[in-house]
Structure formats: structure tokens, C-alpha cells
Design a protein around this motif. Structure first.
Motif, PDB file in Angstrom:
ATOM      1  N   PRO A   1     -18.315 103.954-139.980  1.00 17.72           N
ATOM      2  CA  PRO A   1     -17.606 105.015-140.709  1.00 17.72           C
ATOM      3  C   PRO A   1     -16.538 105.702-139.870  1.00 17.72           C
ATOM      4  O   PRO A   1     -15.527 106.165-140.419  1.00 17.72           O
ATOM      5  CB  PRO A   1     -18.730 105.988-141.104  1.00 17.72           C
ATOM      6  N   ILE A   2     -16.740 105.767-138.558  1.00 18.59           N
ATOM      7  CA  ILE A   2     -15.729 106.372-137.679  1.00 18.59           C
ATOM      8  C   ILE A   2     -14.452 105.537-137.701  1.00 18.59           C
ATOM      9  O   ILE A   2     -13.349 106.067-137.560  1.00 18.59           O
ATOM     10  CB  ILE A   2     -16.282 106.506-136.245  1.00 18.59           C
ATOM     11  N   ALA A   3     -14.608 104.227-137.916  1.00 15.89           N
ATOM     12  CA  ALA A   3     -13.465 103.320-137.995  1.00 15.89           C
ATOM     13  C   ALA A   3     -13.083 103.034-139.443  1.00 15.89           C
ATOM     14  O   ALA A   3     -12.652 101.934-139.785  1.00 15.89           O
ATOM     15  CB  ALA A   3     -13.764 102.022-137.256  1.00 15.89           C
ATOM     16  N   MET A   4     -13.243 104.037-140.279  1.00 15.60           N
ATOM     17  CA  MET A   4     -12.773 103.999-141.663  1.00 15.60           C
ATOM     18  C   MET A   4     -13.355 102.841-142.469  1.00 15.60           C
ATOM     19  O   MET A   4     -12.681 102.242-143.312  1.00 15.60           O
ATOM     20  CB  MET A   4     -11.236 103.962-141.695  1.00 15.60           C
ATOM     21  N   ASN A   5     -14.607 102.507-142.164  1.00 16.86           N
ATOM     22  CA  ASN A   5     -15.347 101.491-142.925  1.00 16.86           C
ATOM     23  C   ASN A   5     -14.669 100.120-142.927  1.00 16.86           C
ATOM     24  O   ASN A   5     -14.755  99.379-143.915  1.00 16.86           O
ATOM     25  CB  ASN A   5     -15.578 101.956-144.364  1.00 16.86           C
TER      26      ASN A   5
ATOM     27  N   ALA B   1      -9.548  87.809-132.876  1.00 13.27           N
ATOM     28  CA  ALA B   1      -9.465  89.205-132.456  1.00 13.27           C
ATOM     29  C   ALA B   1      -8.762  90.035-133.523  1.00 13.27           C
ATOM     30  O   ALA B   1      -7.893  89.543-134.236  1.00 13.27           O
ATOM     31  CB  ALA B   1      -8.712  89.317-131.129  1.00 13.27           C
ATOM     32  N   SER B   2      -9.148  91.297-133.587  1.00 10.57           N
ATOM     33  CA  SER B   2      -8.534  92.237-134.532  1.00 10.57           C
ATOM     34  C   SER B   2      -8.078  93.477-133.778  1.00 10.57           C
ATOM     35  O   SER B   2      -8.907  94.307-133.395  1.00 10.57           O
ATOM     36  CB  SER B   2      -9.526  92.657-135.625  1.00 10.57           C
ATOM     37  N   PRO B   3      -6.781  93.626-133.522  1.00 11.62           N
ATOM     38  CA  PRO B   3      -6.282  94.879-132.955  1.00 11.62           C
ATOM     39  C   PRO B   3      -6.399  95.975-134.007  1.00 11.62           C
ATOM     40  O   PRO B   3      -5.953  95.802-135.140  1.00 11.62           O
ATOM     41  CB  PRO B   3      -4.814  94.568-132.637  1.00 11.62           C
ATOM     42  N   MET B   4      -6.983  97.111-133.623  1.00 12.00           N
ATOM     43  CA  MET B   4      -7.268  98.146-134.614  1.00 12.00           C
ATOM     44  C   MET B   4      -6.956  99.540-134.077  1.00 12.00           C
ATOM     45  O   MET B   4      -7.392  99.914-132.999  1.00 12.00           O
ATOM     46  CB  MET B   4      -8.747  98.073-135.033  1.00 12.00           C
ATOM     47  N   GLU B   5      -6.186 100.281-134.867  1.00 16.96           N
ATOM     48  CA  GLU B   5      -5.912 101.690-134.567  1.00 16.96           C
ATOM     49  C   GLU B   5      -6.500 102.620-135.626  1.00 16.96           C
ATOM     50  O   GLU B   5      -6.466 103.837-135.458  1.00 16.96           O
ATOM     51  CB  GLU B   5      -4.408 101.935-134.489  1.00 16.96           C
ATOM     52  N   GLY B   6      -7.021 102.050-136.694  1.00 17.02           N
ATOM     53  CA  GLY B   6      -7.514 102.857-137.804  1.00 17.02           C
ATOM     54  C   GLY B   6      -8.904 103.412-137.550  1.00 17.02           C
ATOM     55  O   GLY B   6      -9.903 102.850-138.009  1.00 17.02           O
ATOM     56  N   PHE B   7      -8.969 104.509-136.828  1.00 21.51           N
ATOM     57  CA  PHE B   7     -10.247 105.185-136.609  1.00 21.51           C
ATOM     58  C   PHE B   7      -9.981 106.643-136.268  1.00 21.51           C
ATOM     59  O   PHE B   7      -8.861 107.027-135.923  1.00 21.51           O
ATOM     60  CB  PHE B   7     -11.064 104.499-135.506  1.00 21.51           C
ATOM     61  N   TYR B   8     -11.021 107.451-136.372  1.00 22.88           N
ATOM     62  CA  TYR B   8     -10.901 108.878-136.079  1.00 22.88           C
ATOM     63  C   TYR B   8     -11.152 109.085-134.588  1.00 22.88           C
ATOM     64  O   TYR B   8     -12.294 109.062-134.123  1.00 22.88           O
ATOM     65  CB  TYR B   8     -11.900 109.669-136.924  1.00 22.88           C
TER      66      TYR B   8
ATOM     67  N   ASP C   1     -11.008 111.597-132.448  1.00 18.94           N
ATOM     68  CA  ASP C   1     -11.867 112.686-131.974  1.00 18.94           C
ATOM     69  C   ASP C   1     -13.343 112.355-132.191  1.00 18.94           C
ATOM     70  O   ASP C   1     -14.190 112.639-131.330  1.00 18.94           O
ATOM     71  CB  ASP C   1     -11.509 113.995-132.680  1.00 18.94           C
ATOM     72  N   GLN C   2     -13.651 111.760-133.332  1.00 12.34           N
ATOM     73  CA  GLN C   2     -15.038 111.380-133.605  1.00 12.34           C
ATOM     74  C   GLN C   2     -15.500 110.270-132.668  1.00 12.34           C
ATOM     75  O   GLN C   2     -16.643 110.269-132.205  1.00 12.34           O
ATOM     76  CB  GLN C   2     -15.184 110.941-135.060  1.00 12.34           C
ATOM     77  N   MET C   3     -14.618 109.319-132.407  1.00 15.65           N
ATOM     78  CA  MET C   3     -14.936 108.237-131.474  1.00 15.65           C
ATOM     79  C   MET C   3     -15.213 108.800-130.083  1.00 15.65           C
ATOM     80  O   MET C   3     -16.179 108.423-129.414  1.00 15.65           O
ATOM     81  CB  MET C   3     -13.782 107.237-131.410  1.00 15.65           C
ATOM     82  N   ASP C   4     -14.370 109.718-129.645  1.00 10.95           N
ATOM     83  CA  ASP C   4     -14.526 110.320-128.317  1.00 10.95           C
ATOM     84  C   ASP C   4     -15.856 111.055-128.200  1.00 10.95           C
ATOM     85  O   ASP C   4     -16.558 110.943-127.193  1.00 10.95           O
ATOM     86  CB  ASP C   4     -13.371 111.287-128.036  1.00 10.95           C
ATOM     87  N   ALA C   5     -16.195 111.800-129.255  1.00 12.10           N
ATOM     88  CA  ALA C   5     -17.445 112.560-129.238  1.00 12.10           C
ATOM     89  C   ALA C   5     -18.651 111.619-129.271  1.00 12.10           C
ATOM     90  O   ALA C   5     -19.628 111.823-128.542  1.00 12.10           O
ATOM     91  CB  ALA C   5     -17.479 113.532-130.416  1.00 12.10           C
ATOM     92  N   PHE C   6     -18.592 110.596-130.116  1.00 12.42           N
ATOM     93  CA  PHE C   6     -19.721 109.678-130.262  1.00 12.42           C
ATOM     94  C   PHE C   6     -20.006 108.939-128.954  1.00 12.42           C
ATOM     95  O   PHE C   6     -21.174 108.769-128.561  1.00 12.42           O
ATOM     96  CB  PHE C   6     -19.431 108.670-131.369  1.00 12.42           C
ATOM     97  N   LEU C   7     -18.958 108.512-128.265  1.00  7.86           N
ATOM     98  CA  LEU C   7     -19.124 107.750-127.019  1.00  7.86           C
ATOM     99  C   LEU C   7     -19.177 108.637-125.776  1.00  7.86           C
ATOM    100  O   LEU C   7     -19.359 108.141-124.666  1.00  7.86           O
ATOM    101  CB  LEU C   7     -17.980 106.738-126.871  1.00  7.86           C
ATOM    102  N   GLY C   8     -19.009 109.946-125.967  1.00  6.45           N
ATOM    103  CA  GLY C   8     -19.014 110.855-124.826  1.00  6.45           C
ATOM    104  C   GLY C   8     -17.785 110.725-123.952  1.00  6.45           C
ATOM    105  O   GLY C   8     -17.806 111.101-122.771  1.00  6.45           O
TER     106      GLY C   8
END
Length: 211
Positions: free
Chosen positions: A62-66, A153-160, A162-169
């Protein structure tokens, strides 16, 4: 040139065969290509996070927009750039450089201090943007390496971010997520993009030659 053939072969994979797991050795070759990428002044201002755990990938979905690639891929590689250029970070770069090159400690102080001066008047956001561009160089090398290994491979920029940063610390480590590279094996039955022709502008519309 084999690289060009491999780049023509690759595409931004949309669906993966989740039953296929890549060999860790091959994934590490892709990561090594990214590690060897050139960066401004050799600063290497980024880190990589490799996600193999399926449960974690499901949580990132969900952080990566499903986007289906997140949970279907074999391995997920996240590139995170330094949030700023601190004196301590720059010192660590040059301490490492002097040690590896067997130079006297402080031998590169003039160069190091010039770099510090270049960044001192920049905002943290400007510094982060510079670091992010260095991460993208490594990102491109990883994509090319995957193509060489015939790994999708899939290059991807579609994600949140701030949420990614928080989830991974990442925020606690002074890092900010920049981009994602999903790796695996394409699913021919479900990937709508696979049969499509590669689309690029003609060379003459992209190249200016000054002789």
C-alpha cells in the motif's frame, strides 16, 4: 555491443511470476554494479535496502500505491539518499579514501574542505537533491546490470516517500527514500506491457552534435 542488445530486451516489467525466486548471487551482482557507480567527488551519498521477505513486501504494497510488482517480485531494492551533507559524513568519505589508497591521514584535506565549502551555503533540501541525483546514477547502473543478467526489473517512483522512510526507519538514519527497483521474472500471461514494442524518440530528435 551486447549491452545495447540487452537494453533493447529489457522493459519496465508490470507483472512478475511470484513463484520464481532469483539467485541471491545474481542479485548481489546487480547491487555490486550499483556500488561501483560513479558519484560526485566519490561521495557515494546513498544506501540500498534489499527486501526479500514476502511479509515485508506485502506491508510495502500500500505504501507503493498498490502496484503489483511490489508483492510479486522476487527481490525489492530501495535506494535511499543522505538527507544532508554533514561534516561527519564528508569526513568519513575521505577517511575511507585515504585508508584504501594508503595515503597519510589528512592528505586530502584541501579537497575535502573545498567540498564542505561548496555545500555549506546550501539548504538541507538542496543537499538532499544533490545526493538523490547520485543515487540515480547507481540506480541506472543497477538497471543495466539486471538487463545484462536477463533479470527483469521495474524502476519505480510511485510510492509515499515519507511513509517508506518511517516504515524502514530511514528517517532515523538520516536517509530519505528516492526510488525502487523491483527484480524478478516476468509473467507473460498477465503482463500487458510485455508484447508491446519499445518506444523511444528517434536519435536525431535527441542528439545535437557540435563539431
Amino acid at each position: 555491443m551486447k549491452l545495447l542488445d540487452n537494453l533493447k530486451w529489457r522493459y519496465a516489467t508490470k507483472r512478475y511470476n511470484s513463484a520464481v525466486k532469483l539467485e541471491d548471487e545474481k542479485v548481489m551482482q546487480i547491487i555490486e554494479a550499483a556500488r561501483l557507480a560513479p558519484t560526485s567527488s566519490g561521495l557515494q551519498p546513498f544506501e540500498m535496502i534489499l527486501v526479500k521477505n514476502q511479509e515485508v513486501k506485502e506491508q510495502l504494497f500500500p505504501i507503493a500505491m498498490n502496484q503489483m510488482q511490489i508483492k510479486e517480485c522476487s527481490h525489492l531494492l530501495i535506494f535511499a539518499a543522505w538527507d544532508s551533507y554533514t561534516d561527519e559524513r564528508i569526513d568519513s568519505v575521505f577517511d575511507n579514501m585515504e585508508a584504501i589508497r594508503a595515503l597519510p591521514k589528512g592528505e586530502m584535506n584541501d579537497f575535502k574542505n573545498s567540498i564542505k565549502n561548496n555545500f555549506k551555503d546550501q539548504t538541507s533540501e538542496q543537499q538532499f537533491q544533490h545526493a538523490a541525483r547520485q543515487a540515480y546514477i547507481a540506480f541506472g547502473m543497477a538497471i543495466a546490470a539486471a538487463a545484462e543478467l536477463k533479470i527483469d526489473a521495474s524502476p519505480m517512483e510511485g510510492f509515499y516517500n515519507d511513509q517508506m522512510d518511517a516504515f524502514l526507519g530511514l528517517d532515523k538514519k538520516g536517509l530519505k527514500s528516492v526510488t525502487i527497483l523491483a527484480l524478478g521474472e516476468r509473467d507473460p500471461e498477465n503482463d500487458w506491457l510485455m508484447p508491446m514494442k519499445k518506444v523511444r524518440f528517434a536519435l536525431e530528435s535527441m542528439l545535437t552534435v557540435i563539431e
